[in-house]
Motif scaffolding. Structure first.
Motif: not given
Length: 775
Positions: A143-171
């Protein structure tokens, strides 16, 4: 058997060219198997994807030629998917092999259904897999499997960083406290989970054979946690040298696996800057720490080859950028249709990316626009358009830097933006190496349209109707080996008019893409190499030599490496097809959509080069259209029903018995006739045989009024004078830029300059000199 032989003889030599259609049988023979034959046709039955609708499948077709649910997942892996149709024993030992090189351990559930776990991949798009049920001895299901770039992946298939800006500015100053993440618990079917941090790095000399990238397990944030769908923690600087990893993801996986076990059922966050675990030195003075990193990146960039000469220039306006769908597509990080949340481009409302990576360096282009539709330049704003050393979406053949989807872009283009612009105020370093491309070398594509019952507007603006029934060449261009074909069918049984019902296309050695009206004419069906594609999980697909985007069942865009784009839209049960071609196709196109050279007089050219002189003679135009019937050996269409076989495959591809009505009186009170005549090159608009399609035609022609692909003149960026200021950041024809000087200086040259139709600025160069009269 004798009847079958007669059917084959009826089809003649074309059976060798289209082996898919040899199965003219009404039952499935025994003694033939699809094991090892998926995609092929056997003497008495079929293992090709069209066999289901033709009812010609071998009895074990679904056992060995498998589909999956879901059919797609993150490039990071960890998706548990069900193997549909196949049967397994409870004692089966399943191994799933992806891309013929990566094995993951599958399992059989309580209902004797087989499951696979998708692996971490360094490529996007469809990846082949095979399944063994005997612990790796034989791999006989495929068969075939579709591998998807994380930025294009539907949010329902990902874990979510709540307030991602805070994660990436922390400190950084003022950013501290608890971090939280959430996920859908069904993606990790277990009671207890581990929360792990994984990091990504690239090593080796850039652009050398040793240049490589790899993910590694770093450490666990928590172990044996309840699978509650959420996790929060107070970050600390990482120990044991792990704080040197600056890019990573958090993975949620079953707790019964050892730390860092590869390719198990899991859900991942998006990749992000790991500010929250960096060393204590970063928290003490993040700006100084980031400046050191920025300067080191600047020194690295000074050593690397320049890539900017081989990337495409940006469109001048937002309207152009959104209309040029063959070459540009929405950047998911700054989308006007999703609220213009433009973290990396403040002041912009929408960005697009060049779809194709540059040929040698795999580089990308990003173009951003403000609320007026003007391009934002880095020379004027931190939110300006920036080129990328590594294309965010990656590029074939993937797997190695700088072509790994997302990750190489993070390393060379995004982390450096954090160092220089977001964690410190030193953007001049970044923009030195990532200056905006303006639009002075940008050329809009030429467009041609097929719509209604059916009407054609060629690349050079000739409008005509052709109501032949059959399969015809819309565009062929030998310089790029592009072929686009269209099929027409009668509108209904009472009206002697036809409508476009299918468009099929390929470029060079690309996959074959077909877009056709689905049953009932309520949606569009997309076929990839004659197999129907589902867009229920993903709207974007990377295929071999082609990209496809379908956000709804009435909207499909196909994009080729040459920059050619084909838009298919469904409106009121009728297909509208727009073909967009860049300037490289000039003087190379033939077919129903004309000879693209800017001269409408030679647009209606027969396959032998003869020109139709009288565009208003319906019989001459009809003969022109009939001349572009698709030769049997060149047809790209899928014939997966008895109707298609009988009507188009075995019959003449142009139905000479179908004689349309050649003229219909115009309504002199219809104001659209005049507008359409002006916009569509004055060839008249006596188009519609069917009242429903007539309304549709008018809607399409109204859209012509809003087409945004007209040429725009740019005079290029103007710098403010030293010791002075400028007012105005638009550099298109008619724009005015004004200058002033700081106190103590006087202005020499022009105080204001206007962009002229010649592409040059009016006036003289402006400077500010010391005011010698100032005491």
């Amino acid at each position: 058997g004798a009847n079958l032989i007669l059917e084959w003889a009826r089809a003649g030599c074309i059976l060798d060219r289209f082996p898919i259609h040899r199965q003219i049988i009404t039952h499935t023979p025994r003694g033939q198997t699809c094991e090892g034959n998926c995609g092929d046709n056997l003497p008495l039955c079929s293992c090709h994807s069209t066999c289901t609708s033709l009812k010609t499948c071998c009895t074990d077709y679904k056992e060995y030629c498998v589909d999956t649910a879901p059919y797609s997942g993150s490039i990071m892996g960890g998706m548990d998917f069900l193997v549909l149709g196949a049967t397994f024993n409870r004692t089966s030992e399943i191994i799933c092999r992806f891309d013929n090189r990566i094995d993951t351990l599958g399992y059989v559930d309580a209902d004797s259904r087989g499951h696979c776990i998708s692996p971490l991949l360094y490529e996007s798009g469809w990846v082949s897999f095979s399944i063994s049920s005997d612990n790796g001895t034989t791999f006989n299901r495929v068969g075939s499997w579709l591998s998807v770039h994380t930025g294009k992946l539907d949010a329902k298939f990902k874990a979510t960083l709540v307030n991602s800006t805070k994660w990436q500015y922390y400190g950084t100053p003022g950013v501290q406290g608890t971090l939280e993440m959430t996920w859908n618990t069904s993606l990790v079917r277990t009671e207890r989970v581990n929360i792990e941090l994984w990091g990504y790095r690239e090593t080796g000399e850039p652009y050398s054979e040793q240049w490589s990238g790899a993910w590694e397990y770093l450490y666990s944030l928590a172990k044996d946690q309840p699978n509650s769908g959420s996790f929060s923690f107070l970050p600390k600087p990482a120990e044991n040298g792990f704080s040197s990893w600056e890019l990573g993801c958090v993975r949620v996986s079953p707790s019964h696996y050892s730390d860092g076990t590869w390719d198990v059922q899991a859900v991942w966050t998006e990749d992000h800057a790991l500010a929250w675990h960096l060393e204590e030195k970063f928290r003490q003075d993040s700006a100084a720490w980031a400046l050191d990193k920025c300067v080191a990146w600047d020194q690295l960039e000074n050593r690397l080859p320049s890539f900017q000469n081989e990337i495409i220039d940006c469109p001048c306006t937002l309207a152009q950028a959104r209309a040029d769908t063959g070459r540009f597509h929405t950047d998911y990080g700054c989308d006007i249709e999703k609220g213009s949340v433009c973290t990396y481009h403040p002041g912009s409302v929408h960005c697009v990316r060049a779809i194709q990576a540059s040929p040698q360096y795999g580089a990308g282009q990003q173009c951003c626009y403000d609320s007026t539709g003007a391009q934002v330049l880095t020379a004027d704003s931190i939110g300006g358009s920036t080129p990328d050393r590594a294309h965010d979406w990656g590029s074939p053949p993937y797997k190695k830097p700088p072509r790994i989807p997302g990750l190489s872009h993070w390393i060379y283009d995004v982390l450096s933006f954090y160092y220089c612009c977001l964690w410190s105020d030193n953007c001049h370093y970044y923009f030195k190496h990532r200056p905006s491309s303006d639009c002075r070398r940008y050329h809009s594509p030429s467009s041609a349209v097929v719509f209604g019952d059916p009407h054609f507007i060629t690349f050079d603006g000739v409008s005509y109707s052709f109501n032949g029934k059959g399969e015809y060449t819309l565009v062929t261009a030998e310089n790029k080996n592009l072929t686009i074909q269209g099929r027409t069918e009668p509108v209904n049984s009472t009206i002697k008019a036809t409508m476009l019902t299918s468009v099929v296309m390929k470029e060079a050695s690309s996959d074959v893409m077909e877009v056709r009206l689905a049953g009932g004419r309520h949606g569009l069906e997309v076929l990839h190499n004659q197999k129907s594609l589902s867009f229920t999980e993903q709207s974007w697909m990377d295929l071999d030599g082609v990209f496809v985007f379908s956000p709804t069942s009435s909207n499909v865009t196909v994009m080729f490496p040459s920059g050619a784009g084909v838009e298919v839209r469904l409106r009121g049960g009728s297909m509208t097809t727009t073909v967009l071609l860049p300037e490289e196709f000039e003087t190379h196109t033939k077919g129903l959509l004309g000879f693209m050279n800017g001269d409408p007089k030679d647009d209606l050219m027969l396959s032998n080069g003869q020109i139709v002189g009288n565009h208003s003679n319906p019989e001459e135009v009809f003969n022109f259209g009939m001349n572009w019937v698709v030769p049997n050996e060149s047809a790209l269409f899928t014939y997966d029903s008895q109707y298609l076989l009988d009507t188009y495959y075995y019959a003449s591809r142009h139905d000479i018995s179908f004689i349309p009505v050649f003229s219909v009186p115009e309504d002199p009170d219809d104001p659209l006739n005049q507008q359409a005549a002006v916009i569509c090159s004055g060839e008249g608009s006596q188009f519609c045989r069917d009242p429903t399609l007539g309304n549709l035609t008018k809607n399409v022609l109204l859209q012509c009024l809003l087409l945004s692909l007209f040429a725009v003149i740019s005079c290029g960026w103007l710098s403010p004078p030293l010791n002075g200021k400028k007012e105005g950041t638009t550099y298109l024809e008619g724009a005015m830029v004004r200058f002033s000087c700081d106190e103590g200086f006087i202005l020499q040259g022009s105080a204001e300059r206007r962009c002229q139709a010649t592409g040059r600025w009016s006036g003289e160069e402006t400077s500010c000199v010391v005011d010698s009269t100032d005491k």
